[in-house]
Design an enzyme around this catalytic site. Structure first.
Site, PDB file in Angstrom:
ATOM      1  N   GLU A  25      -9.914  26.701 -47.066  1.00  0.00           N
ATOM      2  CA  GLU A  25     -11.035  27.422 -46.425  1.00  0.00           C
ATOM      3  C   GLU A  25     -11.973  26.479 -45.684  1.00  0.00           C
ATOM      4  O   GLU A  25     -11.896  25.246 -45.826  1.00  0.00           O
ATOM      5  CB  GLU A  25     -11.812  28.230 -47.478  1.00  0.00           C
ATOM      6  CG  GLU A  25     -12.433  27.360 -48.559  1.00  0.00           C
ATOM      7  CD  GLU A  25     -13.748  27.895 -49.101  1.00  0.00           C
ATOM      8  OE1 GLU A  25     -14.634  28.259 -48.288  1.00  0.00           O
ATOM      9  OE2 GLU A  25     -13.887  27.941 -50.339  1.00  0.00           O
ATOM     10  N   LYS A 160     -18.671  28.574 -60.516  1.00  0.00           N
ATOM     11  CA  LYS A 160     -19.869  27.824 -60.915  1.00  0.00           C
ATOM     12  C   LYS A 160     -20.760  28.719 -61.740  1.00  0.00           C
ATOM     13  O   LYS A 160     -20.819  29.916 -61.496  1.00  0.00           O
ATOM     14  CB  LYS A 160     -20.665  27.472 -59.663  1.00  0.00           C
ATOM     15  CG  LYS A 160     -20.216  26.238 -58.961  1.00  0.00           C
ATOM     16  CD  LYS A 160     -21.371  25.715 -58.123  1.00  0.00           C
ATOM     17  CE  LYS A 160     -20.965  24.445 -57.405  1.00  0.00           C
ATOM     18  NZ  LYS A 160     -20.096  24.685 -56.263  1.00  0.00           N
TER      19      LYS A 160
HETATM   20  N1  PSU Z   1     -18.648  28.250 -54.489  1.00  0.00           N
HETATM   21  C1  PSU Z   1     -18.560  26.906 -54.444  1.00  0.00           C
HETATM   22  N2  PSU Z   1     -18.410  26.284 -53.244  1.00  0.00           N
HETATM   23  C2  PSU Z   1     -18.310  26.996 -52.072  1.00  0.00           C
HETATM   24  C3  PSU Z   1     -18.394  28.427 -52.145  1.00  0.00           C
HETATM   25  C4  PSU Z   1     -18.554  29.000 -53.362  1.00  0.00           C
HETATM   26  O1  PSU Z   1     -18.625  26.267 -55.474  1.00  0.00           O
HETATM   27  O2  PSU Z   1     -18.178  26.392 -51.002  1.00  0.00           O
HETATM   28  C5  PSU Z   1     -18.264  29.221 -50.875  1.00  0.00           C
HETATM   29  C6  PSU Z   1     -16.833  29.794 -50.753  1.00  0.00           C
HETATM   30  O3  PSU Z   1     -16.467  29.808 -49.396  1.00  0.00           O
HETATM   31  C7  PSU Z   1     -17.012  31.216 -51.255  1.00  0.00           C
HETATM   32  C8  PSU Z   1     -18.386  31.534 -50.736  1.00  0.00           C
HETATM   33  O4  PSU Z   1     -16.048  32.109 -50.786  1.00  0.00           O
HETATM   34  O5  PSU Z   1     -19.137  30.359 -50.923  1.00  0.00           O
HETATM   35  C9  PSU Z   1     -19.012  32.717 -51.441  1.00  0.00           C
HETATM   36  O6  PSU Z   1     -20.156  33.114 -50.771  1.00  0.00           O
HETATM   37  P1  PSU Z   1     -20.846  34.498 -51.168  1.00  0.00           P
HETATM   38  O7  PSU Z   1     -21.314  34.312 -52.572  1.00  0.00           O
HETATM   39  O8  PSU Z   1     -21.961  34.644 -50.184  1.00  0.00           O
HETATM   40  O9  PSU Z   1     -19.787  35.550 -51.015  1.00  0.00           O
END
Ligand code: PSU
Ligand code: MN
Length: 305
Positions: A25, A160
């Site tokens: 990603e 996390k």
């Molecule tokens: N968690 C991490 N590192 C990241 C992300 C999440 O530890 O880089 C990123 C990933 O791309 C994940 C996104 O899909 O954040 C989720 O964002 P949201 O909670 O806004 O959907």
């Protein structure tokens, strides 16, 4: 559809010849890590995938094209521009494409684009999930719904604890998404090997994981599979130290009224600053570890086809 999709020649040829491909990603590059570590890590992850005998496919939107297999220059651009690149989850895709812009794809949108291209295995760091306080904010990542509907395997190091891991697992269960622990019964918590919650299935080899995913496809069960691969012990962080810092970051985000798509990038950055870069080192290592496992699984999957 073809006019919007740009699959690199290398990835296309691998897919046509049943050679293993691993999707990666780009939100992690633009919004998940600081420059220049983000670019160095993304390029190293590609190298790890190659060394394991697979073809890496970093996914992003580049000038409006759903790009599967970004070039080094494109990865560098996504890393340099950082937060200036739009964070693109599922709902954002049509707007960024229609306007011909660049976008960094989350787990949700990367899964979707990977599936359009026919890439089945995807490695990342951590997925989005149910945020703490979601009972008030309703902040639940679109990653979870994507796992329900898109047939791509996601290899991660758990979630996390900026998230409510228990509620995230409940949501995955409701959506019919299996959570597999690689060589563990415990759901990992990204920086640490254990979260206090259990996975659904423990599998000890890449072969077994590939077999389960293969069956899922063969019997027409739409949707993904989440593989949780704990951070190697030598890189794991002290659980109290990291959870205290996460708590501080979550409180600060609340105080500042951060919401919506800004929440996750804000927390990631805050934790990195609070821990003086220590969490970044752990983050980098766990991504490498996931790239290695995803590559092994992708190879096994090709043997089954
Ligand atoms: N968690 C991490 N590192 C990241 C992300 C999440 O530890 O880089 C990123 C990933 O791309 C994940 C996104 O899909 O954040 C989720 O964002 P949201 O909670 O806004 O959907
Ligand atoms: Mn959210």
């Amino acid at each position: 559809m073809k006019q919007y999709l740009n699959i690199s020649a290398e990835v296309k040829s691998a897919l046509q010849n049943n050679r293993p491909v691993v999707a990666l990603e780009s939100t992690i590059i633009s919004h998940g890590m600081p420059y220049p570590q983000n670019v160095q890590t993304a390029l190293m992850v590609e190298q790890i995938v190659r060394d394991a005998g697979c073809v890496p496919a970093t996914i992003a939107i580049i000038e409006g094209k759903l790009t599967v297999g970004c070039s080094k220059d494109q990865i560098d651009l996504l890393g340099r521009l950082g937060q200036q690149v739009t964070k693109v989850s599922r709902r954002d895709i049509p707007f960024i494409v229609a306007k011909g812009l660049n976008g960094a794809t989350t787990v949700a949108s990367t899964m979707y684009i990977a599936s359009l291209a026919g890439v089945q295995v995807f490695a990342t760091g951590g997925i989005g999930g149910v945020h703490r306080n979601a009972e008030k904010t309703m902040d639940i990542s679109a990653d979870l719904d994507e796992l329900q509907q898109t047939s791509v395997m996601v290899v991660c190091a758990g979630a996390k604890s900026i998230l409510d891991i228990g509620l995230t697992l409940e949501c995955l269960e409701t959506r019919g998404v299996p959570v597999v622990g690689f060589q563990t019964e415990d759901m990992p918590a990204f920086y640490t090997q254990k979260s206090g919650f259990k996975v659904d299935y423990r599998l000890d080899t890449a072969r077994e994981i590939a077999e389960a995913f293969f069956v899922q496809r063969k019997i027409g069960l739409q949707g993904g599979m989440l593989v949780a691969n704990p951070i190697p012990d030598s890189y794991a962080m002290d659980s109290k130290y990291i959870s205290d810092n996460i708590q501080r970051a979550v409180e600060e985000a609340e105080r500042l009224g951060i919401s919506g798509k800004e929440t996750t990038p804000y927390l990631l950055d805050k934790i990195q600053r609070l821990t003086g870069g220590k969490s970044l080192q752990a983050n980098i290592q766990l991504v490498y570890n996931n790239a290695r496992l995803a590559s092994q699984i992708a190879r096994e999957l090709c043997k089954l086809k």
